[in-house]
Design a protein around this motif. Structure first.
Motif, PDB file in Angstrom:
ATOM      1  N   GLN A 226      43.789  39.855  49.268  1.00  0.00           N
ATOM      2  CA  GLN A 226      43.752  38.552  49.912  1.00  0.00           C
ATOM      3  C   GLN A 226      44.091  37.450  48.912  1.00  0.00           C
ATOM      4  N   PHE A 227      44.591  36.325  49.453  1.00  0.00           N
ATOM      5  CA  PHE A 227      44.998  35.204  48.611  1.00  0.00           C
ATOM      6  C   PHE A 227      44.482  33.906  49.221  1.00  0.00           C
ATOM      7  N   ASP A 258      49.993  28.011  43.158  1.00  0.00           N
ATOM      8  CA  ASP A 258      48.712  28.285  42.498  1.00  0.00           C
ATOM      9  C   ASP A 258      47.697  28.792  43.522  1.00  0.00           C
ATOM     10  N   GLY A 259      46.859  29.698  43.082  1.00  0.00           N
ATOM     11  CA  GLY A 259      45.833  30.203  43.991  1.00  0.00           C
ATOM     12  C   GLY A 259      45.048  31.343  43.382  1.00  0.00           C
ATOM     13  N   THR A 260      44.257  31.998  44.216  1.00  0.00           N
ATOM     14  CA  THR A 260      43.335  33.029  43.749  1.00  0.00           C
ATOM     15  C   THR A 260      43.500  34.299  44.575  1.00  0.00           C
ATOM     16  N   PHE A 261      43.556  35.431  43.873  1.00  0.00           N
ATOM     17  CA  PHE A 261      43.631  36.735  44.528  1.00  0.00           C
ATOM     18  C   PHE A 261      42.265  37.424  44.476  1.00  0.00           C
ATOM     19  N   ARG A 262      41.999  38.236  45.482  1.00  0.00           N
ATOM     20  CA  ARG A 262      40.823  39.097  45.475  1.00  0.00           C
ATOM     21  C   ARG A 262      41.104  40.354  46.294  1.00  0.00           C
ATOM     22  N   SER A 276      35.673  41.834  45.606  1.00  0.00           N
ATOM     23  CA  SER A 276      35.785  41.531  44.183  1.00  0.00           C
ATOM     24  C   SER A 276      35.615  40.045  43.942  1.00  0.00           C
ATOM     25  N   ALA A 277      35.378  39.701  42.695  1.00  0.00           N
ATOM     26  CA  ALA A 277      35.467  38.296  42.300  1.00  0.00           C
ATOM     27  C   ALA A 277      36.918  37.862  42.428  1.00  0.00           C
ATOM     28  N   GLY A 278      37.177  36.553  42.483  1.00  0.00           N
ATOM     29  CA  GLY A 278      38.539  36.076  42.571  1.00  0.00           C
ATOM     30  C   GLY A 278      39.175  35.915  41.188  1.00  0.00           C
ATOM     31  N   ASP A 279      40.503  36.095  41.139  1.00  0.00           N
ATOM     32  CA  ASP A 279      41.248  35.873  39.893  1.00  0.00           C
ATOM     33  C   ASP A 279      42.353  34.865  40.167  1.00  0.00           C
ATOM     34  N   ALA A 280      42.259  33.695  39.531  1.00  0.00           N
ATOM     35  CA  ALA A 280      43.207  32.612  39.776  1.00  0.00           C
ATOM     36  C   ALA A 280      44.478  32.786  38.972  1.00  0.00           C
TER      37      ALA A 280
END
Length: 284
Positions: A226-227, A258-262, A276-280
């Motif tokens: 997910q994003f 720009d954004g965050t994946f999980r 999971s935690a998010g990774d930007a």
């Protein structure tokens, strides 16, 4: 609310992989169930009326952990509620018990209260004939096996009514499952990344192995990538990725903003859902 005490309890140490029922602990009080003697096929309940009371005393509901599945890792013990709702014409004095899994209760794996005192339930009267009695049991992962995950454990209960009659019921069905705790990681790289370039999103889905007492990869499982765009709060699903033979995840996407994946795993009967935690990522 009334708090009633059991007269006797099983051993204070857990016996989840035991081949015999733990020994009894003596207690005080005169109208409470003698759990250990009952499980071991010992003495009858107060007044010798254990069998005669079976038709009048009933357990109508068994609730484990407030109806939520219990996630257990490899080292930490998990303490959770076990509640019995019971009814009898004269009303319920006390109900206590434990969880078991196996061919029969005499040779079963057990999940019991951790100490004799914890066999003492807190009972709340629903009405004149019915009460719900709640106690705490503790699962020790050092004594659990993978075969105990994802299945319904049985409940054993000793129920005493207000006339001192008692019945022991060993084939009650619980309403939740024990599950092997899960973990999920994510790592999006490179960071920063140029717009239009490829981002690799890696990760791993692991779960507790109660046989080895270690975490190991959960293989061939579908996991959603997910994003969430920077400045927004909602994630959207980009694609579904399957774990490999070691539980690893790996996929690629094009860098756009720009954004965050999980990663998000929906769970199975043996393993709870996990996110999971998010990774930007910084897209330039």
């Amino acid at each position: 609310m009334r708090i009633r005490a059991t007269v006797a309890a099983l051993s204070g140490t857990l016996a989840l992989s035991a081949l015999a029922v733990p020994a009894a602990h003596a207690g005080d009080g005169s109208a409470a169930p003698r759990l250990a003697a009952s499980v071991a096929g010992g003495s009858e309940a107060a007044g010798g009326q254990r069998a005669a009371a079976a038709g009048d005393i009933k357990v109508t509901k068994v609730t484990v952990n407030d109806g939520k599945d219990v996630s257990i890792g490899t080292t930490a013990k998990k303490r959770f509620k076990l509640a019995f709702t019971a009814t009898a014409p004269s009303g319920i004095d006390v109900t206590s018990g434990f969880l078991w899994l196996g061919r029969d209760v005499d040779s079963a794996a057990l999940i019991t209260p951790a100490t004799p005192a914890e066999y003492n339930p807190t009972c709340v009267d629903v009405n004149a004939t019915t009460s719900t009695c709640t106690l705490y049991v503790t699962a020790d992962p050092s004594r659990l096996r993978n075969s105990g995950a994802g299945v319904r454990w049985n409940a054993w209960a000793a129920v005493t009514d207000n006339e001192g009659k008692q019945v022991e019921l060993e084939d009650l069905k619980s309403d939740v499952r024990l599950q092997r705790a899960s973990r999920l990681t994510v790592n999006a790289s490179p960071e920063p990344v140029k717009k239009g370039k490829t981002i690799t999103v890696a990760g791993a889905l692991t779960r507790a192995n109660w046989d080895t007492k270690k975490y190991a990869g959960y293989t061939k499982q579908s996991v959603k990538l997910q994003f969430k765009k920077k400045g927004t709060s909602a994630y959207t699903t980009v694609k579904t990725v399957k774990t490999d033979t070691k539980g690893n995840l790996r996929t690629t996407v094009k860098a756009s903003v720009d954004g965050t994946f999980r990663y998000v795993f929906a769970g199975t009967s043996t393993t709870p859902a996990v996110t999971s935690a998010g990774d930007a990522v910084d897209v330039r």
